[in-house]
Design a protein around this motif. Sequence first.
Motif, PDB file in Angstrom:
ATOM      1  N   ARG A  49       3.120   6.171  -2.819  1.00  0.00           N
ATOM      2  CA  ARG A  49       4.231   7.064  -3.181  1.00  0.00           C
ATOM      3  C   ARG A  49       4.101   7.558  -4.615  1.00  0.00           C
ATOM      4  NH1 ARG A  49       9.284   3.529  -2.540  1.00  0.00           N
ATOM      5  NH2 ARG A  49      10.255   5.317  -3.565  1.00  0.00           N
ATOM      6  N   TYR A  50       3.388   6.804  -5.433  1.00  0.00           N
ATOM      7  CA  TYR A  50       3.262   7.109  -6.856  1.00  0.00           C
ATOM      8  C   TYR A  50       1.778   7.177  -7.223  1.00  0.00           C
ATOM      9  CZ  TYR A  50       8.157   5.744  -6.736  1.00  0.00           C
ATOM     10  OH  TYR A  50       9.491   5.656  -6.441  1.00  0.00           O
ATOM     11  N   PRO A  51       1.195   8.370  -7.272  1.00  0.00           N
ATOM     12  CA  PRO A  51      -0.253   8.534  -7.429  1.00  0.00           C
ATOM     13  C   PRO A  51      -0.850   7.780  -8.613  1.00  0.00           C
ATOM     14  CG  PRO A  51       0.791  10.646  -6.968  1.00  0.00           C
ATOM     15  CD  PRO A  51       1.891   9.661  -7.201  1.00  0.00           C
ATOM     16  N   GLY A  84      -6.914  -1.434  -4.983  1.00  0.00           N
ATOM     17  CA  GLY A  84      -8.100  -0.595  -5.055  1.00  0.00           C
ATOM     18  C   GLY A  84      -8.090   0.506  -4.014  1.00  0.00           C
ATOM     19  N   TYR A  85      -7.670   0.172  -2.807  1.00  0.00           N
ATOM     20  CA  TYR A  85      -7.581   1.161  -1.730  1.00  0.00           C
ATOM     21  C   TYR A  85      -6.595   2.262  -2.105  1.00  0.00           C
ATOM     22  CZ  TYR A  85      -6.222   3.277   2.702  1.00  0.00           C
ATOM     23  OH  TYR A  85      -5.921   4.184   3.685  1.00  0.00           O
ATOM     24  N   ALA A  86      -5.417   1.855  -2.586  1.00  0.00           N
ATOM     25  CA  ALA A  86      -4.387   2.841  -2.937  1.00  0.00           C
ATOM     26  C   ALA A  86      -4.856   3.728  -4.080  1.00  0.00           C
ATOM     27  CB  ALA A  86      -3.092   2.127  -3.312  1.00  0.00           C
ATOM     28  N   LEU A  87      -5.585   3.150  -5.023  1.00  0.00           N
ATOM     29  CA  LEU A  87      -6.082   3.939  -6.146  1.00  0.00           C
ATOM     30  C   LEU A  87      -7.080   4.988  -5.669  1.00  0.00           C
ATOM     31  CD1 LEU A  87      -6.253   4.526  -9.150  1.00  0.00           C
ATOM     32  CD2 LEU A  87      -7.937   2.674  -9.353  1.00  0.00           C
ATOM     33  N   HIS A 131      -6.462   4.836   6.701  1.00  0.00           N
ATOM     34  CA  HIS A 131      -5.689   3.660   7.094  1.00  0.00           C
ATOM     35  C   HIS A 131      -6.406   2.848   8.172  1.00  0.00           C
ATOM     36  CE1 HIS A 131      -2.744   4.766   4.349  1.00  0.00           C
ATOM     37  NE2 HIS A 131      -1.685   4.923   5.114  1.00  0.00           N
ATOM     38  N   GLU A 132      -7.228   3.493   9.006  1.00  0.00           N
ATOM     39  CA  GLU A 132      -8.032   2.742   9.977  1.00  0.00           C
ATOM     40  C   GLU A 132      -9.027   1.848   9.253  1.00  0.00           C
ATOM     41  OE1 GLU A 132      -8.090   5.687  13.893  1.00  0.00           O
ATOM     42  OE2 GLU A 132      -9.612   5.923  12.333  1.00  0.00           O
ATOM     43  N   ARG A 133      -9.618   2.360   8.224  1.00  0.00           N
ATOM     44  CA  ARG A 133     -10.552   1.560   7.421  1.00  0.00           C
ATOM     45  C   ARG A 133      -9.809   0.456   6.671  1.00  0.00           C
ATOM     46  NH1 ARG A 133     -15.680   4.312   5.599  1.00  0.00           N
ATOM     47  NH2 ARG A 133     -16.129   5.865   7.207  1.00  0.00           N
ATOM     48  N   PHE A 134      -8.604   0.762   6.227  1.00  0.00           N
ATOM     49  CA  PHE A 134      -7.774  -0.243   5.563  1.00  0.00           C
ATOM     50  C   PHE A 134      -7.507  -1.412   6.506  1.00  0.00           C
ATOM     51  CE2 PHE A 134      -3.565  -2.048   4.708  1.00  0.00           C
ATOM     52  CZ  PHE A 134      -3.632  -2.324   3.347  1.00  0.00           C
ATOM     53  N   ARG A 151       0.829  -1.211   0.000  1.00  0.00           N
ATOM     54  CA  ARG A 151       0.000   0.000   0.000  1.00  0.00           C
ATOM     55  C   ARG A 151       0.858   1.253   0.000  1.00  0.00           C
ATOM     56  NH1 ARG A 151      -2.063   0.956   5.716  1.00  0.00           N
ATOM     57  NH2 ARG A 151       0.140   1.530   5.817  1.00  0.00           N
ATOM     58  N   ASP A 152       1.844   1.300   0.877  1.00  0.00           N
ATOM     59  CA  ASP A 152       2.685   2.492   0.997  1.00  0.00           C
ATOM     60  C   ASP A 152       3.514   2.735  -0.260  1.00  0.00           C
ATOM     61  OD1 ASP A 152       1.643   2.828   3.517  1.00  0.00           O
ATOM     62  OD2 ASP A 152       3.388   2.004   4.562  1.00  0.00           O
TER      63      ASP A 152
END
Length: 229
Positions: free
Chosen positions: A98-100, A150-153, A204-207, A93-94
């Motif tokens: 870093r790269y949108p 999907g979360y990161a997107l 991140h809490e939801r993650f 995830r992290d």
Amino acid sequence: MSPRVSTRKPPITVERIVDAALEVVATTGYDALTVRSIAAVLGTGPASLYAHVVNKADIDALIIGRLCAELDLPEPDPASWRAQIHTVCGRIRDQYLRYPGISRAALALAPGNLDTLRVSEGMLAILLAGGVAPQTAAWAIDALSLYVAGYALERSMVVQRRASTDDEWVASREDLVRTLTDLPADEFPQVRRYATELTAGTGHERFDFALNLMLDNLAVGIPQKRRRP
């Protein structure tokens, strides 16, 4: 006579192409990533890249492979398999954040890149060591990877739109609560009543919440003696 200064450009390599691609994404987002934009960073024409990459899909595989190659994978430990999987997913995830928008490249990625497969191998080994059945572990890797990407997107889209001066669609939590509580009571009684709960928590809490739900379900099928104390 002063020594002659060489103006010769460094050769185009796959490594330099990946470096340039990540630079484009880091500065302008994944939507701006094209063969032409990569070539511009390298100070060359698009045609010179095709001696090293096939197409945009090939570049996608290479940049996700680069991010995967940078991940540290723990040695599988049956006693802490849940924490290990959670850590790996958090690291992926992290990397994506870093790269949108770069996780879009991962969502359509066909298995084949060795660096990407190394991460799948590591996650599979952790789940198997924890007692998860092979077929369940195999599908779990797919489900976890899809969720993380999907979360990161979504997070990247929110950050990008917040940075836009002419796009105010991203409301504050207070605005969201107000919008929900102003809904017609006869049509949305539960949404109005639980507006605070529906809008609570950081991303991140939801993650962590969603990831733990998935891991809890995996733990159900593990014999009691194999479960984490």
